[in-house]
Design a protein around this motif. Structure first.
Motif, mmCIF file in Angstrom:
data_model
loop_
_atom_site.group_PDB
_atom_site.id
_atom_site.type_symbol
_atom_site.label_atom_id
_atom_site.label_comp_id
_atom_site.label_asym_id
_atom_site.label_seq_id
_atom_site.Cartn_x
_atom_site.Cartn_y
_atom_site.Cartn_z
ATOM 1 N N LEU A 208 16.302 -19.913 -17.110
ATOM 2 C CA LEU A 208 15.802 -18.546 -16.957
ATOM 3 C C LEU A 208 14.279 -18.474 -16.965
ATOM 4 C CD1 LEU A 208 18.305 -16.483 -19.166
ATOM 5 C CD2 LEU A 208 18.125 -16.498 -16.663
ATOM 6 N N GLU A 209 13.630 -19.503 -17.482
ATOM 7 C CA GLU A 209 12.171 -19.501 -17.560
ATOM 8 C C GLU A 209 11.525 -20.210 -16.371
ATOM 9 O OE1 GLU A 209 11.732 -19.351 -22.436
ATOM 10 O OE2 GLU A 209 11.281 -21.204 -21.366
ATOM 11 N N MET A 210 12.311 -20.754 -15.490
ATOM 12 C CA MET A 210 11.765 -21.410 -14.307
ATOM 13 C C MET A 210 11.607 -20.399 -13.183
ATOM 14 S SD MET A 210 13.121 -24.853 -12.341
ATOM 15 C CE MET A 210 12.450 -25.960 -13.589
ATOM 16 N N ARG A 211 10.534 -20.524 -12.423
ATOM 17 C CA ARG A 211 10.248 -19.640 -11.306
ATOM 18 C C ARG A 211 10.000 -20.458 -10.038
ATOM 19 N NH1 ARG A 211 11.984 -16.839 -14.633
ATOM 20 N NH2 ARG A 211 11.272 -14.805 -15.372
ATOM 21 N N SER A 212 10.107 -19.809 -8.893
ATOM 22 C CA SER A 212 9.863 -20.484 -7.628
ATOM 23 C C SER A 212 8.370 -20.786 -7.496
ATOM 24 C CB SER A 212 10.316 -19.593 -6.471
ATOM 25 O OG SER A 212 9.408 -18.510 -6.305
ATOM 26 N N PRO A 213 7.999 -21.735 -6.615
ATOM 27 C CA PRO A 213 6.576 -22.055 -6.428
ATOM 28 C C PRO A 213 5.738 -20.846 -6.036
ATOM 29 C CG PRO A 213 7.955 -23.718 -5.390
ATOM 30 C CD PRO A 213 8.873 -22.614 -5.822
ATOM 31 N N HIS A 214 6.290 -19.965 -5.208
ATOM 32 C CA HIS A 214 5.513 -18.803 -4.765
ATOM 33 C C HIS A 214 5.331 -17.797 -5.901
ATOM 34 C CE1 HIS A 214 5.540 -20.272 -0.685
ATOM 35 N NE2 HIS A 214 6.861 -20.439 -0.748
ATOM 36 N N ASP A 215 6.349 -17.641 -6.755
ATOM 37 C CA ASP A 215 6.196 -16.778 -7.924
ATOM 38 C C ASP A 215 5.131 -17.343 -8.866
ATOM 39 O OD1 ASP A 215 8.045 -14.956 -7.085
ATOM 40 O OD2 ASP A 215 9.716 -15.786 -8.241
ATOM 41 N N MET A 216 5.131 -18.666 -9.017
ATOM 42 C CA MET A 216 4.138 -19.286 -9.885
ATOM 43 C C MET A 216 2.735 -19.123 -9.311
ATOM 44 S SD MET A 216 6.178 -22.746 -11.090
ATOM 45 C CE MET A 216 4.793 -23.358 -12.051
ATOM 46 N N ALA A 217 2.605 -19.248 -7.998
ATOM 47 C CA ALA A 217 1.295 -19.052 -7.368
ATOM 48 C C ALA A 217 0.812 -17.613 -7.548
ATOM 49 C CB ALA A 217 1.373 -19.412 -5.885
ATOM 50 N N ASN A 218 1.732 -16.654 -7.482
ATOM 51 C CA ASN A 218 1.363 -15.251 -7.717
ATOM 52 C C ASN A 218 0.896 -15.044 -9.151
ATOM 53 O OD1 ASN A 218 1.991 -14.481 -5.098
ATOM 54 N ND2 ASN A 218 4.094 -13.904 -5.597
ATOM 55 N N PHE A 219 1.572 -15.703 -10.100
ATOM 56 C CA PHE A 219 1.163 -15.576 -11.502
ATOM 57 C C PHE A 219 -0.197 -16.243 -11.715
ATOM 58 C CE2 PHE A 219 1.133 -16.972 -15.977
ATOM 59 C CZ PHE A 219 1.265 -15.733 -16.589
ATOM 60 N N ALA A 220 -0.436 -17.348 -11.014
ATOM 61 C CA ALA A 220 -1.738 -18.000 -11.097
ATOM 62 C C ALA A 220 -2.844 -17.043 -10.662
ATOM 63 C CB ALA A 220 -1.753 -19.265 -10.254
ATOM 64 N N ALA A 221 -2.552 -16.236 -9.642
ATOM 65 C CA ALA A 221 -3.525 -15.251 -9.176
ATOM 66 C C ALA A 221 -3.793 -14.204 -10.247
ATOM 67 C CB ALA A 221 -3.030 -14.593 -7.894
ATOM 68 N N VAL A 222 -2.746 -13.815 -10.977
ATOM 69 C CA VAL A 222 -2.923 -12.857 -12.077
ATOM 70 C C VAL A 222 -3.835 -13.448 -13.156
ATOM 71 C CG1 VAL A 222 -1.728 -11.633 -13.940
ATOM 72 C CG2 VAL A 222 -0.713 -11.726 -11.655
ATOM 73 N N LEU A 223 -3.682 -14.749 -13.402
ATOM 74 C CA LEU A 223 -4.502 -15.407 -14.415
ATOM 75 C C LEU A 223 -5.955 -15.554 -13.970
ATOM 76 C CD1 LEU A 223 -2.089 -18.238 -15.619
ATOM 77 C CD2 LEU A 223 -2.686 -16.143 -16.832
ATOM 78 N N GLY A 224 -6.191 -15.537 -12.647
ATOM 79 C CA GLY A 224 -7.549 -15.661 -12.146
ATOM 80 C C GLY A 224 -7.715 -16.707 -11.068
ATOM 81 N N LEU A 225 -6.643 -17.446 -10.761
ATOM 82 C CA LEU A 225 -6.694 -18.437 -9.686
ATOM 83 C C LEU A 225 -6.290 -17.751 -8.381
ATOM 84 C CD1 LEU A 225 -5.099 -21.496 -11.504
ATOM 85 C CD2 LEU A 225 -7.453 -21.331 -10.703
ATOM 86 N N ARG A 226 -7.216 -17.049 -7.789
ATOM 87 C CA ARG A 226 -6.900 -16.225 -6.626
ATOM 88 C C ARG A 226 -7.076 -17.001 -5.322
ATOM 89 N NH1 ARG A 226 -9.495 -13.107 -10.396
ATOM 90 N NH2 ARG A 226 -8.289 -11.315 -11.154
#
Length: 277
Positions: A208-226
């Motif tokens: 349940l805690e695993m996400r797809s690569p694209h979801d992870m990339a979107n979260f990276a953008a939220v963290l500041g890796l845009r």
């Protein structure tokens, strides 16, 4: 190619995590074993418990190119078989210099780990890991109060040696308070690194805690890796961390990033220090 370089090793959940990673389109995952305290100092007697889960073959992930990626990274045996590369990672939680220095013994383990990470929990451990630590990744617990100051000069010291820093997704999923702490602490780390050599992993304990690569990339953008940095944090950057691990194991074969030409002479994980400063 997408990579998740931290999936908690649990023999009961390994199969479901590997199958989900394959369904999400990951090229490979790293099963992560965490050692703390006396376990770190007794590293010579440690036996790697990771046994890759056997997955059904996939026509889209086979052939010479797939085998070449595994061979270039020094991945052999069951880890390189099947449609998903299943790697072995060890993370040493270090509170002092002696525990950080113990990471140098990790290359003597049989079977060896493909990735060695250090998680410092004190200022002296963090400084030593950045300046002299024998590891591929420094993973800081950013979802809580960091017990030391992440000084820019220490961070740049590790980057100049070709090292990588890690951000973890799962803590942000588990708790809103931890998510706020992660956002604040990640901002400090990304300011010092300019987003260079920073990778994002799931750190999933369960499917349940695993996400797809694209979801992870979107979260990276939220963290500041845009922009491109977000996608690179789950593709190019973890691949270069694996290259570093391969070189640490003595693999001297020239390794090219998939989809790119041969190296122009720059070392694995090299950082443009002028840009970083």
């Amino acid at each position: 190619m997408f990579w998740d370089l931290s999936v908690a090793w649990d023999p009961k959940r390994a199969a479901s995590l590997a199958e989900l990673a394959l369904r999400f389109g990951f090229t490979g995952i790293a099963h992560n074993v965490i050692l703390t305290g006396q376990q770190v100092l007794s590293l010579r007697s440690h036996q790697c418990p990771i046994i890759p889960h056997t997955l059904p073959s996939s026509p889209g992930k086979s052939g010479p190119l797939w085998s070449s990626v595994a061979a270039d990274l020094g991945i052999e045996g069951p880890s390189s078989e099947g449609p998903l590369l299943q790697l072995r990672r060890i993370t040493l939680v270090a509170s002092d210099v002696a525990q950080v220095a113990a990471a140098a013994q990790s290359s003597q383990l049989r079977p060896g780990y493909h990735i060695v990470a250090v998680r410092p929990t004190s200022h002296e451990a963090f400084v030593f890991a950045c300046e002299k630590g024998v590891c591929d990744i420094i993973s800081i617990q950013l979802d809580d109060k960091v017990p030391f100051q992440m000084r820019r000069k220490d961070i740049l010291s590790f980057l100049s040696r070709g090292g990588f820093f890690e951000l973890e997704l799962a803590p942000a999923i588990r708790d809103a308070g931890r998510r706020r702490a992660l956002l604040a602490n990640a901002e400090q780390l990304l300011h010092a690194t300019r987003g260079r050599n920073v990778l994002l992993s799931s750190a999933a304990l369960e499917p349940l805690e695993m996400r797809s690569p694209h979801d992870m990339a979107n979260f990276a953008a939220v963290l500041g890796l845009r922009g491109a940095l977000g996608r690179q944090s789950v593709s190019e950057v973890p691949f270069r961390a694996l290259q570093r691990g391969a070189l640490r194991h003595g693999c001297t074969q020239v390794i090219c990033e998939p989809g790119r030409g041969p190296s122009n002479g720059e070392g694995v994980g090299d950082v443009d220090m002028e840009d970083a400063l």
